[in-house]
Design a protein around this motif. Structure first.
Motif, PDB file in Angstrom:
ATOM      1  N   GLN A  64       0.834  -1.207   0.000  1.00 30.22           N
ATOM      2  CA  GLN A  64       0.000   0.000   0.000  1.00 30.22           C
ATOM      3  C   GLN A  64       0.868   1.257   0.000  1.00 30.22           C
ATOM      4  N   ARG A  65       1.921   1.262   0.820  1.00 33.81           N
ATOM      5  CA  ARG A  65       2.836   2.414   0.839  1.00 33.81           C
ATOM      6  C   ARG A  65       3.520   2.586  -0.517  1.00 33.81           C
ATOM      7  N   GLU A  66       3.899   1.470  -1.125  1.00 42.13           N
ATOM      8  CA  GLU A  66       4.545   1.527  -2.437  1.00 42.13           C
ATOM      9  C   GLU A  66       3.569   2.043  -3.489  1.00 42.13           C
ATOM     10  N   LYS A  67       2.309   1.631  -3.407  1.00 40.14           N
ATOM     11  CA  LYS A  67       1.301   2.118  -4.352  1.00 40.14           C
ATOM     12  C   LYS A  67       1.091   3.621  -4.187  1.00 40.14           C
ATOM     13  N   GLU A  68       1.065   4.105  -2.942  1.00 37.95           N
ATOM     14  CA  GLU A  68       0.899   5.539  -2.697  1.00 37.95           C
ATOM     15  C   GLU A  68       2.090   6.321  -3.238  1.00 37.95           C
ATOM     16  N   ARG A  69       3.311   5.808  -3.028  1.00 38.78           N
ATOM     17  CA  ARG A  69       4.502   6.470  -3.569  1.00 38.78           C
ATOM     18  C   ARG A  69       4.478   6.496  -5.094  1.00 38.78           C
ATOM     19  N   PHE A  70       4.086   5.376  -5.682  1.00 35.43           N
ATOM     20  CA  PHE A  70       3.995   5.288  -7.131  1.00 35.43           C
ATOM     21  C   PHE A  70       2.962   6.274  -7.662  1.00 35.43           C
ATOM     22  N   LEU A  71       1.808   6.354  -6.996  1.00 36.24           N
ATOM     23  CA  LEU A  71       0.753   7.272  -7.425  1.00 36.24           C
ATOM     24  C   LEU A  71       1.229   8.714  -7.336  1.00 36.24           C
ATOM     25  N   LEU A  72       1.884   9.059  -6.246  1.00 34.82           N
ATOM     26  CA  LEU A  72       2.376  10.429  -6.077  1.00 34.82           C
ATOM     27  C   LEU A  72       3.407  10.766  -7.160  1.00 34.82           C
ATOM     28  N   HIS A  73       4.327   9.844  -7.435  1.00 35.08           N
ATOM     29  CA  HIS A  73       5.327  10.065  -8.481  1.00 35.08           C
ATOM     30  C   HIS A  73       4.648  10.189  -9.850  1.00 35.08           C
ATOM     31  N   THR A  74       3.683   9.320 -10.126  1.00 33.06           N
ATOM     32  CA  THR A  74       2.967   9.345 -11.394  1.00 33.06           C
ATOM     33  C   THR A  74       2.203  10.650 -11.563  1.00 33.06           C
ATOM     34  N   VAL A  75       1.549  11.108 -10.497  1.00 32.99           N
ATOM     35  CA  VAL A  75       0.768  12.347 -10.561  1.00 32.99           C
ATOM     36  C   VAL A  75       1.684  13.536 -10.843  1.00 32.99           C
ATOM     37  N   GLU A  94      -5.557  20.879 -22.409  1.00 38.27           N
ATOM     38  CA  GLU A  94      -4.276  20.198 -22.195  1.00 38.27           C
ATOM     39  C   GLU A  94      -4.504  18.803 -21.621  1.00 38.27           C
ATOM     40  N   PHE A  95      -5.434  18.707 -20.681  1.00 37.58           N
ATOM     41  CA  PHE A  95      -5.747  17.423 -20.044  1.00 37.58           C
ATOM     42  C   PHE A  95      -6.306  16.455 -21.085  1.00 37.58           C
ATOM     43  N   GLU A  96      -7.239  16.952 -21.912  1.00 37.05           N
ATOM     44  CA  GLU A  96      -7.885  16.111 -22.920  1.00 37.05           C
ATOM     45  C   GLU A  96      -6.883  15.641 -23.971  1.00 37.05           C
ATOM     46  N   ALA A  97      -5.930  16.507 -24.320  1.00 32.83           N
ATOM     47  CA  ALA A  97      -4.930  16.151 -25.323  1.00 32.83           C
ATOM     48  C   ALA A  97      -4.043  14.995 -24.872  1.00 32.83           C
ATOM     49  N   LYS A  98      -3.892  14.806 -23.579  1.00 36.61           N
ATOM     50  CA  LYS A  98      -3.021  13.744 -23.038  1.00 36.61           C
ATOM     51  C   LYS A  98      -3.773  12.452 -22.711  1.00 36.61           C
ATOM     52  N   LEU A  99      -5.078  12.402 -22.994  1.00 31.90           N
ATOM     53  CA  LEU A  99      -5.856  11.215 -22.605  1.00 31.90           C
ATOM     54  C   LEU A  99      -5.402   9.942 -23.307  1.00 31.90           C
ATOM     55  N   ASP A 100      -4.825  10.047 -24.493  1.00 30.50           N
ATOM     56  CA  ASP A 100      -4.366   8.856 -25.207  1.00 30.50           C
ATOM     57  C   ASP A 100      -2.950   8.457 -24.829  1.00 30.50           C
ATOM     58  N   HIS A 101      -2.308   9.229 -23.983  1.00 33.62           N
ATOM     59  CA  HIS A 101      -0.930   8.955 -23.560  1.00 33.62           C
ATOM     60  C   HIS A 101      -0.920   7.746 -22.610  1.00 33.62           C
ATOM     61  N   PRO A 102       0.039   6.831 -22.752  1.00 35.78           N
ATOM     62  CA  PRO A 102       0.097   5.647 -21.874  1.00 35.78           C
ATOM     63  C   PRO A 102       0.187   6.001 -20.381  1.00 35.78           C
ATOM     64  N   ALA A 103       0.874   7.082 -20.048  1.00 35.32           N
ATOM     65  CA  ALA A 103       0.980   7.469 -18.636  1.00 35.32           C
ATOM     66  C   ALA A 103      -0.381   7.834 -18.069  1.00 35.32           C
ATOM     67  N   MET A 104      -1.225   8.464 -18.887  1.00 35.36           N
ATOM     68  CA  MET A 104      -2.574   8.828 -18.439  1.00 35.36           C
ATOM     69  C   MET A 104      -3.416   7.571 -18.227  1.00 35.36           C
ATOM     70  N   HIS A 105      -3.275   6.602 -19.130  1.00 30.01           N
ATOM     71  CA  HIS A 105      -4.006   5.333 -18.959  1.00 30.01           C
ATOM     72  C   HIS A 105      -3.549   4.612 -17.691  1.00 30.01           C
ATOM     73  N   LEU A 106      -2.257   4.619 -17.438  1.00 25.05           N
ATOM     74  CA  LEU A 106      -1.717   4.003 -16.223  1.00 25.05           C
ATOM     75  C   LEU A 106      -2.244   4.704 -14.982  1.00 25.05           C
ATOM     76  N   TYR A 107      -2.298   6.033 -15.034  1.00 28.40           N
ATOM     77  CA  TYR A 107      -2.813   6.808 -13.901  1.00 28.40           C
ATOM     78  C   TYR A 107      -4.272   6.451 -13.620  1.00 28.40           C
ATOM     79  N   PHE A 108      -5.099   6.419 -14.664  1.00 24.18           N
ATOM     80  CA  PHE A 108      -6.510   6.089 -14.472  1.00 24.18           C
ATOM     81  C   PHE A 108      -6.679   4.665 -13.960  1.00 24.18           C
ATOM     82  N   LYS A 109      -5.830   3.753 -14.427  1.00 27.51           N
ATOM     83  CA  LYS A 109      -5.891   2.380 -13.926  1.00 27.51           C
ATOM     84  C   LYS A 109      -5.499   2.326 -12.448  1.00 27.51           C
TER      85      LYS A 109
END
Length: 197
Positions: A64-75, A94-109
């Motif tokens: 859980q701590r690792e997931k929180e660190r990963f989320l913070l780094h990703t954000v 700007e937000f909409e333009a990045k929706l197809d980016h893999p990092a955005m998909h990873l963030y939403f997942k």
């Protein structure tokens, strides 16, 4: 007293089972071996269960701590890559333009959301309704919304409540103005209370 000591020694490997069970089976009854075996099996499995539980709980907390660190780094990385004009804010375009980016998909997942809910997410994170998100709003909103979909449902409900409260406050002010204008009485001031989202 000595029988309790012998049972403790049997479960902690201080006395061999055969040495303990031999007198019981020879002098009293061979059937007494069954409850002793059940006792030792229960003790060993209970001890193994406790030890396993401690390790599993520790591993889950670490994950859980690792997931929180990963989320913070990703954000943080996502905010920096999405802010193309380096204004310090992210607009919906700007937000909409990045929706197809893999990092955005990873963030939403990672926050357990469907990419189709991106616009709703953007408006939920934009607490002050400015049409853009600053880094603090983005990080706080993303951390607040991580977890199951129930979190975003609650945030949506709170945002809708806030909008409804503003609408009702506006209507009450208008109604108070109409009443005072009609009756010629002094104006009644209606103050809105703030809701923390």
């Amino acid at each position: 007293g000595s029988s309790i000591l012998v049972l403790f020694q049997a479960i902690t490997n201080g006395v061999d089972w055969d040495n303990m069970l031999q007198p019981l089976m020879e002098h009293i009854s061979p059937w007494l071996a069954l409850p002793v075996c059940i006792y030792i099996s229960f003790g060993v499995f209970a001890l193994m269960n406790i030890v396993t539980g401690v390790f599993v709980e520790s591993a889950l907390e670490s994950a859980q701590r690792e997931k929180e660190r990963f989320l913070l780094h990703t954000v943080r990385a996502l905010f920096q890559s999405t802010d193309e004009d380096n204004s310090g804010d992210i607009s919906w375009k700007e937000f909409e333009a990045k929706l197809d980016h893999p990092a955005m998909h990873l963030y939403f997942k990672t926050i357990d959301l469907d990419i189709q809910e991106a616009e709703d997410l953007f408006h939920l994170i934009d607490i002050n309704n400015s049409g853009s998100i600053d880094p603090e709003e983005f990080v706080n909103g993303c951390i607040r919304l991580q977890g199951p979909a129930k979190a975003i449902d609650l945030a949506t409900l709170m945002a809708e409540f806030k909008k409804s409260q503003k609408l009702h406050t506006s209507r009450f002010r208008h109604l108070a103005h109409v009443i005072t204008a009609t009756a010629g009485a002094p104006v009644i001031r209606v103050q809105s209370s703030t809701v923390q989202v």
